[in-house]
Write a protein that holds these residues in place. Structure first.
Motif, PDB file in Angstrom:
ATOM      1  N   LYS A   1       0.830  -1.197   0.000  1.00 14.68           N
ATOM      2  CA  LYS A   1       0.000   0.000   0.000  1.00 14.68           C
ATOM      3  C   LYS A   1       0.868   1.252   0.000  1.00 14.68           C
ATOM      4  O   LYS A   1       0.628   2.198  -0.755  1.00 14.68           O
ATOM      5  CB  LYS A   1      -0.880   0.009   1.267  1.00 14.68           C
ATOM      6  CG  LYS A   1      -2.303  -0.480   1.014  1.00 14.68           C
ATOM      7  CD  LYS A   1      -3.176  -0.252   2.236  1.00 14.68           C
ATOM      8  CE  LYS A   1      -3.364  -1.545   2.997  1.00 14.68           C
ATOM      9  NZ  LYS A   1      -4.160  -1.418   4.212  1.00 14.68           N
TER      10      LYS A   1
ATOM     11  N   ASN B   1       2.489   4.165  -3.329  1.00 13.94           N
ATOM     12  CA  ASN B   1       2.097   5.569  -3.246  1.00 13.94           C
ATOM     13  C   ASN B   1       3.275   6.471  -3.611  1.00 13.94           C
ATOM     14  O   ASN B   1       4.327   6.418  -2.978  1.00 13.94           O
ATOM     15  CB  ASN B   1       1.622   5.861  -1.815  1.00 13.94           C
ATOM     16  CG  ASN B   1       1.188   7.308  -1.647  1.00 13.94           C
ATOM     17  OD1 ASN B   1       1.972   8.250  -1.823  1.00 13.94           O
ATOM     18  ND2 ASN B   1      -0.082   7.489  -1.320  1.00 13.94           N
TER      19      ASN B   1
ATOM     20  N   GLU C   1      -2.153  11.016   4.265  1.00 14.20           N
ATOM     21  CA  GLU C   1      -3.471  11.583   4.005  1.00 14.20           C
ATOM     22  C   GLU C   1      -4.145  10.837   2.880  1.00 14.20           C
ATOM     23  O   GLU C   1      -5.313  10.448   2.983  1.00 14.20           O
ATOM     24  CB  GLU C   1      -3.293  13.057   3.627  1.00 14.20           C
ATOM     25  CG  GLU C   1      -4.272  14.003   4.279  1.00 14.20           C
ATOM     26  CD  GLU C   1      -4.034  15.423   3.790  1.00 14.20           C
ATOM     27  OE1 GLU C   1      -3.148  16.101   4.346  1.00 14.20           O
ATOM     28  OE2 GLU C   1      -4.716  15.810   2.808  1.00 14.20           O
ATOM     29  N   GLU C   2      -3.408  10.630   1.781  1.00 15.58           N
ATOM     30  CA  GLU C   2      -3.992   9.960   0.624  1.00 15.58           C
ATOM     31  C   GLU C   2      -4.436   8.536   0.965  1.00 15.58           C
ATOM     32  O   GLU C   2      -5.434   8.045   0.463  1.00 15.58           O
ATOM     33  CB  GLU C   2      -2.971   9.910  -0.526  1.00 15.58           C
ATOM     34  CG  GLU C   2      -2.778  11.234  -1.232  1.00 15.58           C
ATOM     35  CD  GLU C   2      -1.571  11.184  -2.175  1.00 15.58           C
ATOM     36  OE1 GLU C   2      -1.073  10.068  -2.430  1.00 15.58           O
ATOM     37  OE2 GLU C   2      -1.154  12.252  -2.649  1.00 15.58           O
ATOM     38  N   LEU C   3      -3.677   7.904   1.803  1.00 16.30           N
ATOM     39  CA  LEU C   3      -4.013   6.517   2.146  1.00 16.30           C
ATOM     40  C   LEU C   3      -5.046   6.438   3.250  1.00 16.30           C
ATOM     41  O   LEU C   3      -5.614   5.379   3.499  1.00 16.30           O
ATOM     42  CB  LEU C   3      -2.745   5.757   2.591  1.00 16.30           C
ATOM     43  CG  LEU C   3      -1.716   5.506   1.502  1.00 16.30           C
ATOM     44  CD1 LEU C   3      -0.403   5.032   2.118  1.00 16.30           C
ATOM     45  CD2 LEU C   3      -2.239   4.436   0.543  1.00 16.30           C
ATOM     46  N   GLY C   4      -5.290   7.577   3.910  1.00 15.45           N
ATOM     47  CA  GLY C   4      -6.233   7.564   5.010  1.00 15.45           C
ATOM     48  C   GLY C   4      -5.693   6.804   6.219  1.00 15.45           C
ATOM     49  O   GLY C   4      -6.434   6.138   6.938  1.00 15.45           O
ATOM     50  N   LEU C   5      -4.382   6.872   6.425  1.00 16.67           N
ATOM     51  CA  LEU C   5      -3.786   6.145   7.548  1.00 16.67           C
ATOM     52  C   LEU C   5      -2.960   7.101   8.391  1.00 16.67           C
ATOM     53  O   LEU C   5      -2.728   8.246   8.020  1.00 16.67           O
ATOM     54  CB  LEU C   5      -2.880   5.016   7.014  1.00 16.67           C
ATOM     55  CG  LEU C   5      -3.595   3.938   6.211  1.00 16.67           C
ATOM     56  CD1 LEU C   5      -2.561   3.061   5.504  1.00 16.67           C
ATOM     57  CD2 LEU C   5      -4.465   3.087   7.121  1.00 16.67           C
ATOM     58  N   THR C   6      -2.550   6.620   9.540  1.00 17.17           N
ATOM     59  CA  THR C   6      -1.707   7.441  10.407  1.00 17.17           C
ATOM     60  C   THR C   6      -0.304   6.845  10.497  1.00 17.17           C
ATOM     61  O   THR C   6      -0.047   5.752   9.988  1.00 17.17           O
ATOM     62  CB  THR C   6      -2.281   7.507  11.834  1.00 17.17           C
ATOM     63  OG1 THR C   6      -2.206   6.184  12.388  1.00 17.17           O
ATOM     64  CG2 THR C   6      -3.697   7.980  11.833  1.00 17.17           C
TER      65      THR C   6
ATOM     66  N   ASP D   1       0.282   3.357  11.505  1.00 17.67           N
ATOM     67  CA  ASP D   1      -0.056   2.244  10.629  1.00 17.67           C
ATOM     68  C   ASP D   1       1.118   1.838   9.739  1.00 17.67           C
ATOM     69  O   ASP D   1       1.017   0.892   8.972  1.00 17.67           O
ATOM     70  CB  ASP D   1      -1.243   2.643   9.726  1.00 17.67           C
ATOM     71  CG  ASP D   1      -2.485   2.931  10.544  1.00 17.67           C
ATOM     72  OD1 ASP D   1      -3.161   3.934  10.247  1.00 17.67           O
ATOM     73  OD2 ASP D   1      -2.739   2.155  11.473  1.00 17.67           O
TER      74      ASP D   1
END
Lengths: 541, 341, 304
Positions: A297, A301, A371-376, A379
């Motif tokens: 993932k 990116n 941000e794009e992956l919606g993770l922190t 993660d």
């Protein structure tokens, strides 16, 4: 009795004197190699020390000298308008045993190279000819292959694709001809020993003591024998760097190459000459598929990859761990040629890649990616770094591991492997990062064996999974254009994408240092294997 | 008869890390031509050390502190290494206790005998081989031609001891030292070897010094006996005299402790209580005093002198025979019944 | 004796067969394959695998290999394309064997001599000196000593050639480095054996015969010290004939040593199998010879 003895003594003295003279006339050098040639069959030779011997013993249609294509067995040639068909006019020349060399020999050699039942390692080179791959796959006949002898000294070559590369490809050692009778008689054993090989080049193989030395002597039957100054070349095998230095110092070896300046500097300081060449490039490859889904993932990116690149301090890397490399600030290194002069002069790009770490930028890119992956940040998984199990490789990875941790807080685990196991993991995409090198390519980075080609997703069976349609289009354009300007312009465009999208992390350009006795005069280099020993000379006393 | 060997006041100590072990503390003995003498005593009394010193085999850390070893007039205690090598195996030789461990296991026995011969005689191989056969026949060795080529482990105990004897006699020595030659053998073989050695006495001129702790063997073989205790000779004399009329309490103990088939009842064996003294610091007085039933005050304080009895040459070193102890002696004799105990 | 020898030979053959089988299957358990190469497309790699029969099921490959083995065909190397593995071994084995045997010969000779001397001068300064060098010889690895003496004698003093194989001068340094550890080990071993023998009873007998100390050492102590030493020689000969990877690398000697390592790294299956069988055979043979040699030295063992 005494009188006869005196005469005998005088004759003996005279003989030894003349022998000494004769010895003084032989021009020879000895060069040191870190490993021995494995095969002298043009269809099998894959390592540099085999390829260069094949090239000294044999000659194809054309030769590569200082990045220029010059006539070899082919005296001249005609090119069709679309650049797909070449008609080569061969000069009258012979094999080193005196028998004539004809266009039929070239036709046979290509057929032999791609023979699907022979399993030759270098068969891929033969696919540049039209219908060659189709023939291998069974959808075309042998007669359809684009390499036909029209008569004894005329060879018609049809290429599968057009492009400036084609002529360059013909200079490859894989396309050096093999004599049919000998090859059929020896079968797979061709090229494995002194008496199992026949060439048509500047030198003849005189002795091959495996893992010890290879001895080449000037081939008087070579059509250009007049241009060859050396009488004998001796290549030693298995000489490690430190031993090579000592052998140079004691006069046993006259020429040697090093990638680590530690060795060359010592010798240069003692009066030896030096020449440098850049090849190959050193990478920290990225596997966009990732070893696991989680890592994949992130690695797929683009911003994440930009973050990784910004985190690397390439200058520090090359100063501390990768001695002998230059930190890369762009893709194409300064020694490469452009249209008329140096590529980097004609197409300036001073900050394509960061040579020092930019922690702020790295952090910014990382945040964008998250941000794009919606993770922190929590993660972010642990990544694996694959390399060959040598100490240098592991050291380099440790440095990168440290840089990633410091700038991005990313944790990595190093996975050293023996060669074949490492390759196994590469082919099965079982890694996140892989420390490896890639050659720059015969003509330039756009060449078939060049770096850029590896990221063309329109080609099947790539070991990298970067996919960008614009990139693929540009590759197609650059490869097939017959206009050098267009090719170099396209190369520049691709370079910019490469530096921006970071499909892989380029660390540095490797400089090979050739150190040689100061009376040796070099006359050309070959990007395939370095200093071309065929045309060297010794300065007069 | 001519005296071949005369040992005077031989004193030998071992200088170890623990200190000086006084193994031999002033020993005198002599041997004449064709004589057989025996030196008896219990283990550790110094008899082996004495004999090895005479042979020049004393090894580190032992050293001769005092005394003379007069071999045919020459003092061997001051002789050079080369001189001793010339004598060893040649004019004086030795046989040892356990023929299995005292023979080189990887060398044929014939060769081991020949080695002794060739060391001291210039001879060809054939001459040496002939001599070996000759000596093997002398010791009544069966089938010498075949057995010459045998290895020690292929022979029986008795045969091995014969080899030892042959090896010792091959150069016709004048003195043969036999250090416990029968101890390691079983009883029947013992008898054989004793008989062999006795028969040899008539065939050759060699004088024999027999070391043993077995009084029965002494009785069978020796003309004169020296009894040794804690590094000193306590009694010596003709075998007959010492056996019939022993004088020293230690000798009484030795003779009395021999088990006898005709002893009345099946009582416990007699033994001498106590143990020999520690030779690192031997006592000032008589070394046997701590174990002696009849010890007097003076015994612990001062060494007794030698007293002579009957015919000359029967001597014992014991205070019981001094003038002052006459009364005590009389009591002892009464208790014991007779002088033999 | 004949029955004994036949039985031993039978066991030896069985051992080699087991070795072959176990190695074969272990080898193919290793991940990766010999033709993985990023410069060669997968389709061509598959053709290479098919050419060498490596795409067949493993059991089938095993039986094919056995059949070939029994007819004397050990195959061609995957890395040295087209060369028979038997030719490869025949090329390099004599070099390794020559170097190894020369080194071992001197190592045994010198080691035993030092050991004898050491025992004779026990606990005096020659003994301490020799034991000190023995410890050094065992402890210092050849990859440290090798380059050091190579630099010192080859470059600084220019007394000996720095590397290579072919002339007598070129044998001196590698043989020295190769034999060093053996010299050291032999010195200690021989010293221990000699000291053990010196205290034996039959040495006393020898002294009683008037033999000088030298004669005793030569005739009695030496032979009896040899049996335990002999035990180590068999495997030592076998291993030293196979070539030392380190020494051959340091002195650039075209021997067999590097192939043991490199063949595995490159997964050159036919070469690995042949080397294993070759080494196994030599080792088994050497052990057999040493067993027979025992009987010559120690007669007690002969009649077992």
């Amino acid at each position: 009795m005494k009188r006869y003895l005196a005469i005998l003594l005088a004759v003996t003295l005279l003989l030894t004197l003349t022998a000494g003279f004769a010895g003084a006339q032989v021009k020879e050098i000895t060069w040191a190699r870190s490993y021995d040639s494995t095969s002298l069959d043009p269809a099998e030779a894959s390592d540099d020390n085999s390829i260069n011997i094949v090239a000294y013993m044999g000659e194809g249609l054309v030769r590569l000298v200082d990045n220029e294509v010059v006539p070899g067995v082919a005296e001249n040639w005609d090119v069709s308008g679309d650049g797909m068909t070449y008609t080569f006019h061969l000069r009258r020349s012979t094999w080193s045993d005196g028998t004539p060399l004809t266009a039929y020999d070239f036709e046979y050699s290509v057929l032999r190279l791609i023979d699907p039942d022979a399993g030759h390692a270098q068969a891929l080179t033969g696919y540049i000819f039209k219908n060659a791959q189709a023939y291998v796959e069974g959808t075309a006949e042998a007669a359809d292959i684009g390499c036909k002898a029209l008569d004894e000294y005329t060879l018609e070559v049809q290429f599968e694709n057009t492009g400036l590369e084609n002529l360059y490809s013909l200079t490859k050692s894989m396309l050096i001809p093999v004599k049919r009778e000998l090859a059929e008689e020896l079968g797979a054993a061709y090229g494995s020993d002194t008496d199992k090989v026949l060439g048509n080049g500047p030198f003849v193989l005189v002795e091959w003591a495996h893992e010890d030395r290879i001895v080449l002597e000037k081939n008087p039957a070579y059509w250009n024998a007049g241009a060859i100054a050396m009488d004998r070349l001796t290549g030693l095998a298995n000489v490690a760097n430190d031993i090579a230095v000592e052998m140079m110092q004691t006069g046993v070896v006259d020429l040697c190459s090093f990638s680590d300046p530690m060795y060359s500097e010592q010798l240069v300081g003692e009066g030896f000459s030096e020449i440098t060449m850049n090849n190959p490039y050193q990478f920290l490859h990225i596997n966009e598929l990732g070893a696991t889904e989680e890592t994949g993932k992130f690695l797929s990116n683009t911003n994440f990859r930009r973050a990784l690149s910004s985190a690397l301090d390439r200058t520090a890397l090359t100063l501390s761990v990768l001695q002998g490399r230059e930190p890369a600030y762009r893709l194409v290194d300064p020694s490469k040629t452009g249209v008329n002069g140096k590529f980097v002069d004609e197409y300036p790009l001073d900050d394509g890649i960061n040579v020092t770490a930019d922690a702020q930028k790295a952090q910014t890119y990382l945040n964008l990616a998250l941000e794009e992956l919606g993770l922190t940040a929590d993660d972010i998984p642990v990544f694996t770094m694959l390399c060959y199990e040598s100490p240098t490789s592991q050291l380099a990875l440790q440095a990168c591991q440290d840089m990633f941790l410091t700038a991005l807080g990313i944790q990595c685990v190093i996975d050293p492997q023996p060669v074949q196991q490492m390759m196994g993991k590469v082919f099965s995409f079982d890694y996140d990062f892989w420390y490896g090198g890639l050659g720059t390519g015969q003509m330039d980075e756009l060449s078939d064996d060049g770096i850029l080609g590896y990221f063309d997703s329109s080609v099947e069976g790539q070991i990298f999974s970067y996919a960008n349609p614009t990139y693929n289009e540009l590759i197609a354009t650059g490869k097939t254009t017959l206009d050098l300007q267009v090719r170099k312009d396209t190369l520049f465009e691709l370079e910019k994408i490469f530096c921006d999208e970071v499909p892989t992390l380029l660390l540095g350009w490797t400089t090979l240092r050739y150190v040689y006795r100061s009376d040796i005069v070099l006359h050309g280099t070959n990007s395939a294997y370095g200093v071309d020993l065929a045309f060297i000379d010794l300065a007069a006393e | 008869m001519q005296t071949l060997l005369k040992v005077e006041n031989l004193t030998v100590s071992f200088f170890t890390q623990a200190g000086e072990v006084q193994a031999v503390r002033g020993v005198d003995f002599d041997i004449r031509q064709k004589e057989t003498i025996a030196i008896v005593g219990e283990s550790g009394c110094g008899k082996t050390v004495t004999v090895q010193t005479v042979m020049g085999l004393l090894s580190n850390p032992g050293r001769v502190k005092d005394g003379r070893i007069l071999f045919r007039g020459e003092d061997l205690a001051k002789a050079s290494r080369e001189r001793l090598h010339a004598l060893q195996g040649n004019e004086m030789s030795m046989i040892f206790q356990d023929p299995l461990t005292y023979l080189n296991p990887t060398m044929r026995v014939g060769r081991q005998i020949a080695e002794a011969y060739l060391q001291h005689n210039k001879a060809t191989r054939d001459e040496a081989a002939a001599r070996v056969l000759e000596i093997m026949r002398l010791v009544s060795f069966p089938s010498p031609e075949r057995n010459m080529r045998a290895y020690p482990f292929q022979l029986s105990g008795g045969m091995r001891q014969r080899i030892m004897v042959a090896m010792a006699l091959v150069c016709n020595p004048v003195v043969l030292f036999a250090d416990e030659p029968t101890t390691a053998l079983d009883v029947t073989i013992q008898a054989q070897i004793i008989e062999l050695m006795n028969s040899l006495k008539s065939k050759i001129d060699t004088a024999i010094v027999l070391i043993t702790h077995d009084m029965g063997v002494v009785a069978n073989m020796a003309q004169r006996v020296y009894v040794m205790y804690a590094g000193r000779i306590v009694e010596h004399g003709a075998a007959q005299d010492v056996f019939e009329n022993p004088r020293h309490p230690y000798t009484w103990g030795l003779l009395y402790s021999i088990p006898r088939l005709d002893a009345p009842g099946k009582g416990a064996m007699e033994f001498i209580p106590g143990t020999p003294p520690d030779l690192l610091c031997p006592p000032e007085g008589c070394a046997f005093a701590p174990r002696c039933k009849h010890a007097m005050n003076i015994c612990a304080v001062r060494q007794p002198p030698k007293y002579t009895f009957g015919r000359a040459e029967h001597c014992a070193a014991c205070w019981l025979y001094s003038e002052e102890a006459k009364k005590t002696y009389a009591d002892v004799i009464e208790k014991r019944g007779n002088a033999n105990g | 004796m004949l029955r004994y020898a036949l039985k031993r030979i039978g066991i030896a053959l069985l051992t080699i067969f087991a070795l072959t089988t176990i190695t074969f299957f272990l080898l193919h358990l290793l991940p990766g394959d010999p033709f993985l190469n990023i410069k060669v497309p997968v389709a061509i790699q598959e053709k290479q695998m098919a050419y060498y029969g490596l795409d067949k099921p493993i059991l089938q490959q095993y039986f094919i290999y056995l059949k070939n083995l029994l007819t004397g065909n050990l195959g061609t190397s995957l890395k040295y394309v087209g060369r028979n593995v038997t030719d490869i071994i025949a090329d390099f084995f004599p070099v390794s064997a020559a170097l190894g045997l020369i080194a071992l010969f001197f190592a045994e000779l010198i080691g035993m001599t030092f050991g004898i001397l050491s025992a004779q001068f026990k606990n005096r300064w020659p003994d301490y000196l020799l034991m000190f060098f023995a410890i050094l010889g065992i402890a210092l690895p050849s990859m440290v000593i090798g380059p050091l003496i190579r630099y010192f004698f080859g470059v600084e003093l220019r007394l000996l050639p720095v590397s290579g194989w072919g002339t007598p001068e070129q044998i001196i340094m590698p043989a020295f480095v190769l034999g060093l550890a053996t010299v050291a080990a032999n010195t200690r071993m021989m010293r221990a054996c000699m000291l053990a023998v010196t205290t034996q009873d039959y040495i006393k007998t020898a002294q009683a015969k008037g033999l000088t100390p030298t004669q005793i050492v030569m005739r009695h102590e030496l032979k009896n010290s040899l049996v335990p030493m002999l035990a180590g020689i068999g495997p030592a000969v076998a291993s030293v004939m196979m070539g030392s990877f380190v020494v051959e690398k340091i002195f650039v000697i075209p021997g067999l040593g590097k192939h043991f390592v490199n063949a595995v790294t490159t997964l050159d299956y036919p070469l690995i199998m042949s080397l294993t069988i070759f080494y196994g055979t030599i080792l088994v043979t050497m052990n057999l010879l040493v067993d027979l040699l025992y009987g010559v030295v120690d007669p007690r063992i002969r009649l077992d």
